[in-house]
Design a protein around this motif. Structure first.
Motif, mmCIF file in Angstrom:
data_model
loop_
_atom_site.group_PDB
_atom_site.id
_atom_site.type_symbol
_atom_site.label_atom_id
_atom_site.label_comp_id
_atom_site.label_asym_id
_atom_site.label_seq_id
_atom_site.Cartn_x
_atom_site.Cartn_y
_atom_site.Cartn_z
ATOM 1 N N LYS A 85 3.048 -29.078 -42.569
ATOM 2 C CA LYS A 85 2.367 -28.658 -41.340
ATOM 3 C C LYS A 85 2.555 -29.684 -40.232
ATOM 4 O O LYS A 85 2.792 -29.333 -39.074
ATOM 5 N N GLU A 88 5.816 -29.213 -38.458
ATOM 6 C CA GLU A 88 5.771 -28.072 -37.537
ATOM 7 C C GLU A 88 4.996 -28.421 -36.277
ATOM 8 O O GLU A 88 5.403 -28.083 -35.167
ATOM 9 N N ARG A 124 1.846 -21.252 -35.791
ATOM 10 C CA ARG A 124 2.634 -21.548 -36.984
ATOM 11 C C ARG A 124 1.686 -21.453 -38.172
ATOM 12 O O ARG A 124 0.548 -21.914 -38.101
ATOM 13 N N ILE A 126 2.145 -21.990 -42.500
ATOM 14 C CA ILE A 126 3.091 -22.414 -43.525
ATOM 15 C C ILE A 126 2.560 -22.067 -44.905
ATOM 16 O O ILE A 126 1.394 -22.307 -45.219
ATOM 17 N N GLU A 133 9.574 -23.054 -48.666
ATOM 18 C CA GLU A 133 8.566 -23.053 -47.603
ATOM 19 C C GLU A 133 8.840 -21.839 -46.725
ATOM 20 O O GLU A 133 9.989 -21.490 -46.456
ATOM 21 N N VAL A 135 7.701 -20.394 -43.100
ATOM 22 C CA VAL A 135 7.048 -20.709 -41.838
ATOM 23 C C VAL A 135 6.934 -19.409 -41.043
ATOM 24 O O VAL A 135 7.941 -18.811 -40.668
#
Length: 160
Positions: A85, A88, A124, A126, A133, A135
């Protein structure tokens, strides 16, 4: 009385956003190599492609409903959700129009970009599964209000 109405208005707006996503039916993305179920309008169209053999891109779009979600699936560099996270969040904060984080949670966040005086919103979210992963983000083509982004964020959010 006006003061009470002004205080209650943001709460009302927030509950409307999640109520909209609650009305959308479940959409299982498993056949697109994303083993996750989200909520999406009946009119949503799904497209899927692989980019450079490394990343899988799935887009779920219903422009009539102000709904445009992109899912990027790839091998995760770590199994540490906080680091995933954080990466991002760092990418979003580096954007020249980034203004602020509206809401932050353990697996995602909603943010605001400002271009001149116009506020545009994004998110976003996740998910880490196995060594992958996923996203989830608002689609890159389009401008979304805070209400639209909150509804899309609620639609992809997974219950623990």
């Amino acid at each position: 009385m006006r003061y009470l109405i002004l205080l209650a208005l943001p709460l009302f707006l927030c509950t409307c956003d999640s109520a909209e996503s609650d009305n959308w039916p479940a959409l299982n993305l498993g056949k697109y190599n994303v083993p996750v179920t989200i909520m999406a309008p009946d009119s949503a169209k799904v497209t899927s492609k692989t980019m450079a053999g490394v990343m899988h891109d799935v887009t779920i779009k219903s422009l009539a409903d102000g709904y445009n979600i992109q899912v990027l699936a790839s091998r995760a560099e770590t199994n540490d959700m906080a680091r995933l996270k954080s990466a991002e969040l760092e990418n979003v904060r580096e954007h020249r129009y980034f203004s602020r984080v509206v809401r932050e949670e353990p697996n995602g966040f909603v943010f605001e970009n400002k271009i001149d005086t116009s506020a545009l919103y994004g998110f976003r979210y996740i998910i880490y599964q196995g060594d992958q992963e996923f996203v989830f983000q608002n689609g890159l083509s389009g401008r979304f209000s805070e209400a639209q982004v909150e509804a899309m964020y609620a639609a992809v959010k997974q219950e623990k």
